[in-house]
Design a protein around this motif. Structure first.
Motif, PDB file in Angstrom:
ATOM      1  N   GLY A 297       0.777  -1.224   0.000  1.00  0.00           N
ATOM      2  CA  GLY A 297       0.000   0.000   0.000  1.00  0.00           C
ATOM      3  C   GLY A 297       0.810   1.276   0.000  1.00  0.00           C
ATOM      4  O   GLY A 297       0.255   2.359  -0.168  1.00  0.00           O
TER       5      GLY A 297
ATOM      6  N   VAL B  82      -8.712  -1.709   2.046  1.00  0.00           N
ATOM      7  CA  VAL B  82      -9.189  -0.408   1.576  1.00  0.00           C
ATOM      8  C   VAL B  82      -8.008   0.509   1.287  1.00  0.00           C
ATOM      9  O   VAL B  82      -7.964   1.207   0.272  1.00  0.00           O
ATOM     10  CB  VAL B  82     -10.141   0.235   2.603  1.00  0.00           C
ATOM     11  N   PHE B  83      -7.021   0.495   2.165  1.00  0.00           N
ATOM     12  CA  PHE B  83      -5.832   1.334   1.968  1.00  0.00           C
ATOM     13  C   PHE B  83      -5.031   0.872   0.750  1.00  0.00           C
ATOM     14  O   PHE B  83      -4.465   1.689   0.030  1.00  0.00           O
ATOM     15  CB  PHE B  83      -4.960   1.303   3.221  1.00  0.00           C
ATOM     16  N   TRP B  84      -4.972  -0.440   0.515  1.00  0.00           N
ATOM     17  CA  TRP B  84      -4.267  -0.944  -0.666  1.00  0.00           C
ATOM     18  C   TRP B  84      -4.871  -0.353  -1.942  1.00  0.00           C
ATOM     19  O   TRP B  84      -4.150   0.005  -2.865  1.00  0.00           O
ATOM     20  CB  TRP B  84      -4.383  -2.472  -0.766  1.00  0.00           C
ATOM     21  N   ASN B  85      -6.185  -0.268  -1.974  1.00  0.00           N
ATOM     22  CA  ASN B  85      -6.882   0.161  -3.186  1.00  0.00           C
ATOM     23  C   ASN B  85      -7.013   1.672  -3.310  1.00  0.00           C
ATOM     24  O   ASN B  85      -7.222   2.192  -4.399  1.00  0.00           O
ATOM     25  CB  ASN B  85      -8.283  -0.466  -3.237  1.00  0.00           C
ATOM     26  N   ASP B  86      -6.913   2.366  -2.181  1.00  0.00           N
ATOM     27  CA  ASP B  86      -7.071   3.817  -2.213  1.00  0.00           C
ATOM     28  C   ASP B  86      -6.218   4.432  -1.122  1.00  0.00           C
ATOM     29  O   ASP B  86      -6.601   4.467   0.043  1.00  0.00           O
ATOM     30  CB  ASP B  86      -8.542   4.204  -2.022  1.00  0.00           C
ATOM     31  N   GLY B  87      -5.058   4.924  -1.496  1.00  0.00           N
ATOM     32  CA  GLY B  87      -4.129   5.498  -0.534  1.00  0.00           C
ATOM     33  C   GLY B  87      -4.615   6.775   0.108  1.00  0.00           C
ATOM     34  O   GLY B  87      -3.965   7.303   1.014  1.00  0.00           O
ATOM     35  N   GLN B  88      -5.796   7.306  -0.322  1.00  0.00           N
ATOM     36  CA  GLN B  88      -6.344   8.520   0.280  1.00  0.00           C
ATOM     37  C   GLN B  88      -7.032   8.235   1.610  1.00  0.00           C
ATOM     38  O   GLN B  88      -7.259   9.147   2.402  1.00  0.00           O
ATOM     39  CB  GLN B  88      -7.339   9.184  -0.679  1.00  0.00           C
ATOM     40  N   TYR B  89      -7.394   6.978   1.843  1.00  0.00           N
ATOM     41  CA  TYR B  89      -8.028   6.589   3.105  1.00  0.00           C
ATOM     42  C   TYR B  89      -7.074   6.878   4.269  1.00  0.00           C
ATOM     43  O   TYR B  89      -5.892   6.570   4.201  1.00  0.00           O
ATOM     44  CB  TYR B  89      -8.381   5.106   3.042  1.00  0.00           C
TER      45      TYR B  89
ATOM     46  N   LYS C 111     -15.067  11.800   3.383  1.00  0.00           N
ATOM     47  CA  LYS C 111     -15.267  10.625   2.519  1.00  0.00           C
ATOM     48  C   LYS C 111     -14.090   9.653   2.577  1.00  0.00           C
ATOM     49  O   LYS C 111     -14.238   8.467   2.272  1.00  0.00           O
ATOM     50  CB  LYS C 111     -15.510  11.051   1.076  1.00  0.00           C
ATOM     51  N   ASP C 112     -12.917  10.141   2.951  1.00  0.00           N
ATOM     52  CA  ASP C 112     -11.751   9.263   3.081  1.00  0.00           C
ATOM     53  C   ASP C 112     -11.486   8.898   4.538  1.00  0.00           C
ATOM     54  O   ASP C 112     -10.425   8.405   4.874  1.00  0.00           O
ATOM     55  CB  ASP C 112     -10.504   9.954   2.505  1.00  0.00           C
TER      56      ASP C 112
ATOM     57  N   ARG D 148     -14.853   4.550   5.621  1.00  0.00           N
ATOM     58  CA  ARG D 148     -14.276   3.652   4.608  1.00  0.00           C
ATOM     59  C   ARG D 148     -13.926   2.284   5.185  1.00  0.00           C
ATOM     60  O   ARG D 148     -13.708   1.328   4.435  1.00  0.00           O
ATOM     61  CB  ARG D 148     -13.012   4.284   4.002  1.00  0.00           C
TER      62      ARG D 148
END
Length: 261
Positions: A121, A185-192, A223-224, A228
Motif C-alpha cells: 500500500g 481499503v488502503f491498498w486500493n485507495d491510498g487517500q483513506y 469521505k476518506d 471507509r
C-alpha cells in the motif's frame, strides 16, 4: 531468482574445535526469500534467496543483519531500536505484517523458505524500505496532540484512573504502519486515512482533558475517513502491540453518530 549462500566454514582459525562444534550444534540452515527492488537497476522487483546458518531462536531481524553484513551489503531495510518499540522494521514475513525484531525464526517454520517483502500500500523505495510520507501525513491530519483553551496551567492536568483507562489501549501505537498496510481499503485507495491515523485520533477524542474531539470527528467524517473501514479485522490481527484497532474504529464511528465521547 538468484541464490546467495553463507558458509561458516571449518578452517583452522575457528578457535578450539570443541567450542566451535558446540556453538554450531544448535544452528540450522534457513532460506530467506527476499523481494528485492532497486530502481537504479531495474523497474521490476525480483525475489532472491539467501541460505544462512542461524540459531532458530534468533529473530528475522538478526537474519537480515547477517545477510547484509556477511553476504550482500546492498540489502536495504529500516530498523532502529530492534526491541519492538520504534516500529521501523515492519515488513511482510511469510505473507503477514510483522515486526522483524519480534519475529522468532523458529515460530515461522524455517523448514521452508521464509519470504520477506516490503509492506503493501506504500511505494517501495528500495528492497524493504517504503515511502512513509503518506502514512505520516494522515497521522498529522488527525491532530495527534492535546488541544486545550485558557491559560496554561501551573500544575499537571489531573485525570481519574477511569478516564485514563478509556483511551489506554490506543496509547500503545508505535506508528509502525503494520495495521494500515494490512488494510485492503488502503491498498486500493491510498487517500483513506487508515487504521493507525484513526487509532491516534481515538487516543485524543476520548481523552477527558482534550477539547478538540468534535474537530477530529469532523476530520474523520470525510469521505476518506472512518466510514471507509470495512471491518475485516486485518488491522487488529497485524498490530504488534495487541491494540484492538477495529474496536477503536467502531468507537469513533459510534461517537460520530451519537456525539457522545
Amino acid at each position: 531468482m538468484s541464490t546467495a549462500t553463507l558458509d561458516k566454514g571449518k578452517g583452522a582459525d575457528r578457535g578450539p574445535v570443541d567450542s566451535a562444534e558446540n556453538s554450531a550444534s544448535h544452528l540450522i540452515t534457513a532460506t530467506f526469500r527476499i523481494r528485492r527492488f532497486n530502481p537504479e537497476v531495474s523497474a521490476e522487483a525480483s525475489w532472491e534467496d539467501f541460505r544462512i546458518e542461524i540459531d532458530p531462536k534468533e529473530r528475522v531481524l538478526d537474519a537480515l543483519h547477517q545477510i547484509k553484513w556477511e553476504v550482500d551489503g546492498t540489502l536495504t531495510f529500516r530498523r532502529s531500536c530492534a526491541h519492538g518499540i520504534c516500529g521501523s522494521d515492519a515488513m511482510r514475513i511469510n505473507g503477514r505484517n510483522r515486526l522483524a525484531c519480534k519475529t522468532l525464526i523458529k515460530d515461522i517454520n524455517p523448514d521452508k523458505p521464509i519470504t520477506v517483502e516490503a509492506i503493501k500500500g506504500l511505494t517501495v523505495l528500495k528492497d524493504l524500505v517504503v515511502d512513509m510520507d503518506p502514512f505520516f501525513q494522515a497521522y498529522r491530519d488527525v491532530m495527534p496532540f492535546l488541544v486545550t483553551t485558557g491559560n496554561e496551567p501551573t500544575r499537571e492536568r489531573l485525570q481519574s484512573a477511569e478516564d485514563r483507562e478509556r483511551f489506554d489501549d490506543t496509547t500503545k501505537c508505535i506508528l509502525c504502519a503494520a495495521c494500515t498496510s494490512s488494510c485492503p481499503v488502503f491498498w486500493n485507495d491510498g487517500q483513506y486515512f487508515g487504521p493507525a491515523a484513526i487509532v491516534n485520533a481515538h487516543r485524543f477524542i476520548f481523552d477527558s482533558r482534550d477539547e478538540a474531539g468534535e474537530q477530529r470527528l469532523e476530520i474523520l467524517n470525510d469521505k476518506d475517513g472512518v466510514w471507509r473501514c470495512r471491518t475485516t479485522f486485518n488491522c487488529t490481527d497485524a498490530c504488534p502491540r495487541g491494540i484492538e484497532v477495529t474496536k477503536a474504529i467502531q468507537e469513533v464511528k459510534r461517537a460520530l453518530i451519537t456525539r457522545r465521547f
